[in-house]
Write a protein that holds these residues in place. Structure first.
Motif, PDB file in Angstrom:
ATOM      1  N   LEU A 211       0.829  -1.204   0.000  1.00  0.00           N
ATOM      2  CA  LEU A 211       0.000   0.000   0.000  1.00  0.00           C
ATOM      3  C   LEU A 211       0.867   1.259   0.000  1.00  0.00           C
ATOM      4  O   LEU A 211       0.607   2.208  -0.749  1.00  0.00           O
ATOM      5  N   ALA A 212       1.917   1.259   0.814  1.00  0.00           N
ATOM      6  CA  ALA A 212       2.813   2.414   0.864  1.00  0.00           C
ATOM      7  C   ALA A 212       3.496   2.635  -0.480  1.00  0.00           C
ATOM      8  O   ALA A 212       3.631   3.780  -0.937  1.00  0.00           O
ATOM      9  N   MET A 213       3.910   1.549  -1.123  1.00  0.00           N
ATOM     10  CA  MET A 213       4.582   1.677  -2.416  1.00  0.00           C
ATOM     11  C   MET A 213       3.625   2.247  -3.458  1.00  0.00           C
ATOM     12  O   MET A 213       3.968   3.190  -4.181  1.00  0.00           O
ATOM     13  N   LEU A 214       2.438   1.700  -3.528  1.00  0.00           N
ATOM     14  CA  LEU A 214       1.455   2.180  -4.500  1.00  0.00           C
ATOM     15  C   LEU A 214       1.075   3.636  -4.240  1.00  0.00           C
ATOM     16  O   LEU A 214       0.986   4.444  -5.173  1.00  0.00           O
ATOM     17  N   LEU A 215       0.865   3.976  -2.995  1.00  0.00           N
ATOM     18  CA  LEU A 215       0.493   5.338  -2.651  1.00  0.00           C
ATOM     19  C   LEU A 215       1.619   6.327  -2.968  1.00  0.00           C
ATOM     20  O   LEU A 215       1.369   7.408  -3.511  1.00  0.00           O
ATOM     21  N   ALA A 216       2.839   5.943  -2.671  1.00  0.00           N
ATOM     22  CA  ALA A 216       3.978   6.826  -2.961  1.00  0.00           C
ATOM     23  C   ALA A 216       4.101   7.093  -4.462  1.00  0.00           C
ATOM     24  O   ALA A 216       4.278   8.240  -4.884  1.00  0.00           O
ATOM     25  N   VAL A 217       3.996   6.042  -5.260  1.00  0.00           N
ATOM     26  CA  VAL A 217       4.097   6.210  -6.710  1.00  0.00           C
ATOM     27  C   VAL A 217       2.920   7.031  -7.233  1.00  0.00           C
ATOM     28  O   VAL A 217       3.097   7.927  -8.067  1.00  0.00           O
ATOM     29  N   TRP A 218       1.727   6.771  -6.738  1.00  0.00           N
ATOM     30  CA  TRP A 218       0.553   7.541  -7.153  1.00  0.00           C
ATOM     31  C   TRP A 218       0.726   9.019  -6.819  1.00  0.00           C
ATOM     32  O   TRP A 218       0.411   9.891  -7.640  1.00  0.00           O
ATOM     33  N   LEU A 219       1.224   9.326  -5.620  1.00  0.00           N
ATOM     34  CA  LEU A 219       1.412  10.722  -5.216  1.00  0.00           C
ATOM     35  C   LEU A 219       2.414  11.445  -6.114  1.00  0.00           C
ATOM     36  O   LEU A 219       2.249  12.623  -6.404  1.00  0.00           O
ATOM     37  N   VAL A 220       3.435  10.727  -6.558  1.00  0.00           N
ATOM     38  CA  VAL A 220       4.403  11.344  -7.469  1.00  0.00           C
ATOM     39  C   VAL A 220       3.766  11.573  -8.837  1.00  0.00           C
ATOM     40  O   VAL A 220       3.840  12.677  -9.388  1.00  0.00           O
ATOM     41  N   ARG A 221       3.139  10.552  -9.376  1.00  0.00           N
ATOM     42  CA  ARG A 221       2.618  10.633 -10.750  1.00  0.00           C
ATOM     43  C   ARG A 221       1.375  11.494 -10.883  1.00  0.00           C
ATOM     44  O   ARG A 221       1.211  12.187 -11.880  1.00  0.00           O
ATOM     45  N   GLU A 222       0.496  11.449  -9.908  1.00  0.00           N
ATOM     46  CA  GLU A 222      -0.775  12.173 -10.014  1.00  0.00           C
ATOM     47  C   GLU A 222      -0.764  13.531  -9.327  1.00  0.00           C
ATOM     48  O   GLU A 222      -1.503  14.416  -9.711  1.00  0.00           O
ATOM     49  N   ARG A 223       0.047  13.680  -8.309  1.00  0.00           N
ATOM     50  CA  ARG A 223       0.046  14.921  -7.538  1.00  0.00           C
ATOM     51  C   ARG A 223       1.374  15.677  -7.605  1.00  0.00           C
ATOM     52  O   ARG A 223       1.494  16.767  -7.071  1.00  0.00           O
ATOM     53  N   GLY A 224       2.385  15.044  -8.199  1.00  0.00           N
ATOM     54  CA  GLY A 224       3.672  15.722  -8.330  1.00  0.00           C
ATOM     55  C   GLY A 224       4.447  15.838  -7.026  1.00  0.00           C
ATOM     56  O   GLY A 224       5.380  16.638  -6.930  1.00  0.00           O
ATOM     57  N   LEU A 225       4.107  15.049  -6.040  1.00  0.00           N
ATOM     58  CA  LEU A 225       4.802  15.105  -4.740  1.00  0.00           C
ATOM     59  C   LEU A 225       6.042  14.216  -4.798  1.00  0.00           C
ATOM     60  O   LEU A 225       6.015  13.043  -4.432  1.00  0.00           O
ATOM     61  N   THR A 226       7.141  14.785  -5.274  1.00  0.00           N
ATOM     62  CA  THR A 226       8.345  13.999  -5.550  1.00  0.00           C
ATOM     63  C   THR A 226       9.025  13.454  -4.303  1.00  0.00           C
ATOM     64  O   THR A 226       9.819  12.522  -4.398  1.00  0.00           O
TER      65      THR A 226
END
Length: 150
Positions: free
Chosen positions: A100-115
């Motif tokens: 869950l943490a991995m998926l959420l981290a990648v989603w936040l980068v790709r969809e929200r730009g939170l690098t």
């Protein structure tokens, strides 16, 4: 010696062996934090260039092999983390949290730009896995004391 006395003696021997294994089944103090760092690193590198990701995967596998070797040398045994008993639930919950943490981290980068999300979640996973390892170890030792098989 009667059959009942013989059975009680054998039961006492089995319980003593379980207690002995429970005493031995304690990882070195650095083991769980090291596993946590390896797992946290998996999250932290997910949005990096592929060469860096694959390089970390190789380091991750090497680190796991070294951890298994150190655990075997320290305790004299190795147990599957998904074995039946209390430990299975701890392992499955930890896998779910890491995924869950991995998926959420990648989603936040790709969809929200939170690098910084992979780094933040990687640090969080490192702590969770280190704590989860201690919980798993306590559950395993309790299983041994209760006479559950390896």
């Amino acid at each position: 010696m009667t059959r009942d006395e013989d059975a009680l003696r054998m039961l006492a021997e089995v319980q003593a062996a379980g207690e002995d294994l429970a005493r031995r089944a304690r990882a070195p103090v650095w083991y769980h934090p090291a596993l946590g760092l390896l797992m946290g690193g998996l999250i932290a590198v997910q949005t990096q260039p592929l060469l860096l990701v694959f390089g970390y995967y190789a380091l991750f596998v090497l680190g796991l092999l070294l951890l298994v070797r150190a655990y075997k040398r320290h305790t004299g045994l190795w147990i599957n983390g998904y074995r039946a008993g209390r430990t299975r639930w701890v392992a499955l919950i930890m896998v779910a949290l890491v995924a869950l943490a991995m998926l959420l981290a990648v989603w936040l980068v790709r969809e929200r730009g939170l690098t910084l999300a992979p780094l933040v979640f990687g640090a969080l996973v490192a702590v969770l896995v280190a704590m989860g390892g201690q919980i798993w170890q306590a559950a395993f030792r309790a299983d041994l004391r209760d006479g559950r098989p390896l």
